[in-house]
Design a protein around this motif. Structure first.
Motif, mmCIF file in Angstrom:
data_model
loop_
_atom_site.group_PDB
_atom_site.id
_atom_site.type_symbol
_atom_site.label_atom_id
_atom_site.label_comp_id
_atom_site.label_asym_id
_atom_site.label_seq_id
_atom_site.Cartn_x
_atom_site.Cartn_y
_atom_site.Cartn_z
ATOM 1 N N VAL A 10 8.723 45.744 38.328
ATOM 2 C CA VAL A 10 9.677 46.849 38.180
ATOM 3 C C VAL A 10 9.693 47.261 36.714
ATOM 4 C CG1 VAL A 10 12.097 47.566 38.364
ATOM 5 C CG2 VAL A 10 11.144 46.005 40.078
ATOM 6 N N ASP A 11 9.442 48.534 36.458
ATOM 7 C CA ASP A 11 9.502 49.067 35.101
ATOM 8 C C ASP A 11 10.909 49.624 34.868
ATOM 9 O OD1 ASP A 11 9.243 50.356 32.678
ATOM 10 O OD2 ASP A 11 7.382 51.384 33.215
ATOM 11 N N MET A 12 11.682 48.958 34.027
ATOM 12 C CA MET A 12 13.059 49.392 33.793
ATOM 13 C C MET A 12 13.123 50.704 33.019
ATOM 14 S SD MET A 12 15.277 45.911 33.390
ATOM 15 C CE MET A 12 14.424 45.239 31.980
ATOM 16 N N ASN A 13 12.019 51.107 32.385
ATOM 17 C CA ASN A 13 11.988 52.413 31.717
ATOM 18 C C ASN A 13 12.143 53.549 32.722
ATOM 19 O OD1 ASN A 13 11.635 51.474 29.057
ATOM 20 N ND2 ASN A 13 9.448 51.186 29.432
ATOM 21 N N SER A 14 11.888 53.278 34.000
ATOM 22 C CA SER A 14 11.994 54.316 35.026
ATOM 23 C C SER A 14 13.443 54.702 35.313
ATOM 24 C CB SER A 14 11.300 53.864 36.316
ATOM 25 O OG SER A 14 11.999 52.765 36.889
ATOM 26 N N PHE A 15 14.406 53.871 34.925
ATOM 27 C CA PHE A 15 15.807 54.228 35.175
ATOM 28 C C PHE A 15 16.717 54.083 33.956
ATOM 29 C CE2 PHE A 15 15.469 49.738 36.426
ATOM 30 C CZ PHE A 15 16.560 49.171 35.805
ATOM 31 N N LEU A 16 16.340 53.288 32.963
ATOM 32 C CA LEU A 16 17.205 53.092 31.797
ATOM 33 C C LEU A 16 17.097 54.259 30.815
ATOM 34 C CD1 LEU A 16 16.775 49.318 30.834
ATOM 35 C CD2 LEU A 16 18.773 50.418 31.854
ATOM 36 N N PRO A 17 18.207 54.635 30.174
ATOM 37 C CA PRO A 17 18.126 55.621 29.101
ATOM 38 C C PRO A 17 17.440 55.009 27.879
ATOM 39 C CG PRO A 17 20.353 54.739 29.265
ATOM 40 C CD PRO A 17 19.563 54.160 30.411
ATOM 41 N N LEU A 18 17.142 55.817 26.882
ATOM 42 C CA LEU A 18 16.420 55.338 25.700
ATOM 43 C C LEU A 18 17.141 54.214 24.967
ATOM 44 C CD1 LEU A 18 15.021 58.653 24.213
ATOM 45 C CD2 LEU A 18 13.797 56.885 25.480
ATOM 46 N N ASP A 19 18.473 54.202 24.988
ATOM 47 C CA ASP A 19 19.202 53.140 24.294
ATOM 48 C C ASP A 19 19.366 51.881 25.145
ATOM 49 O OD1 ASP A 19 21.002 54.365 25.988
ATOM 50 O OD2 ASP A 19 22.641 54.435 24.550
ATOM 51 N N GLY A 20 18.768 51.849 26.317
ATOM 52 C CA GLY A 20 18.743 50.646 27.146
ATOM 53 C C GLY A 20 20.012 50.393 27.927
ATOM 54 N N GLU A 21 20.153 49.180 28.355
ATOM 55 C CA GLU A 21 21.307 48.797 29.160
ATOM 56 C C GLU A 21 22.549 48.658 28.282
ATOM 57 O OE1 GLU A 21 19.438 45.218 27.484
ATOM 58 O OE2 GLU A 21 18.578 46.781 28.734
ATOM 59 N N SER A 22 23.710 48.907 28.883
ATOM 60 C CA SER A 22 24.959 48.745 28.134
ATOM 61 C C SER A 22 25.523 47.341 28.305
ATOM 62 C CB SER A 22 25.992 49.790 28.553
ATOM 63 O OG SER A 22 26.207 49.759 29.941
#
Length: 130
Positions: A10-22
């Motif tokens: 799973v590529d988390m770049n496919s759903f995370l914004p540029l600043d990553g997870e909160s």
């Protein structure tokens, strides 16, 4: 512990914004490890969530990232795998556990969470992503 042959699941770049997870929430119930990944989209008025579920999780390790890790995999250092759920084709730890318990079919997974500085390694039968 040696690891090799990482495979991107799973590529988390496919759903995370540029600043990553909160934030990240890790729950263990019965034999299931649940990792909820929260992130903000748009104006940040509400959190979105994606969930990784590891079925029949035998072991899991939460380590500082970057930082020392007892797991080593030279082919895991490429930037293309940093923001992904990875499954290792070979895990020394899985092999040792198989010899000890006689039970096979487990896999070794890992996730890095950059904004909170955490690496999570999981040994489980399978995973799902929702």
């Amino acid at each position: 512990m040696k690891l090799s042959n990482p495979k991107k699941l799973v590529d988390m770049n496919s759903f995370l914004p540029l600043d990553g997870e909160s934030r990240v929430e890790i729950l263990y119930a019965g034999t299931e490890l649940i990792i909820n990944v929260f992130f903000e989209i748009g104006d940040g008025a509400s959190d979105e969530k994606k969930t990784f579920r590891f079925k029949k999780a035998k072991y899991f390790y939460k380590l500082p990232f970057p930082g020392y890790s007892p797991f080593s995999c030279s082919s895991d250092e490429g930037i293309e795998l940093l923001n992904c759920l990875v499954e290792y084709g070979y895990s020394e730890m899985v092999d040792i556990d198989k010899e000890r318990s006689g039970i096979s079919g487990y896999a070794h997974y890992r996730l890095f969470f950059h904004s909170i500085g955490v690496a999570v390694y999981v040994i489980a039968k399978s995973f799902s992503f929702e």
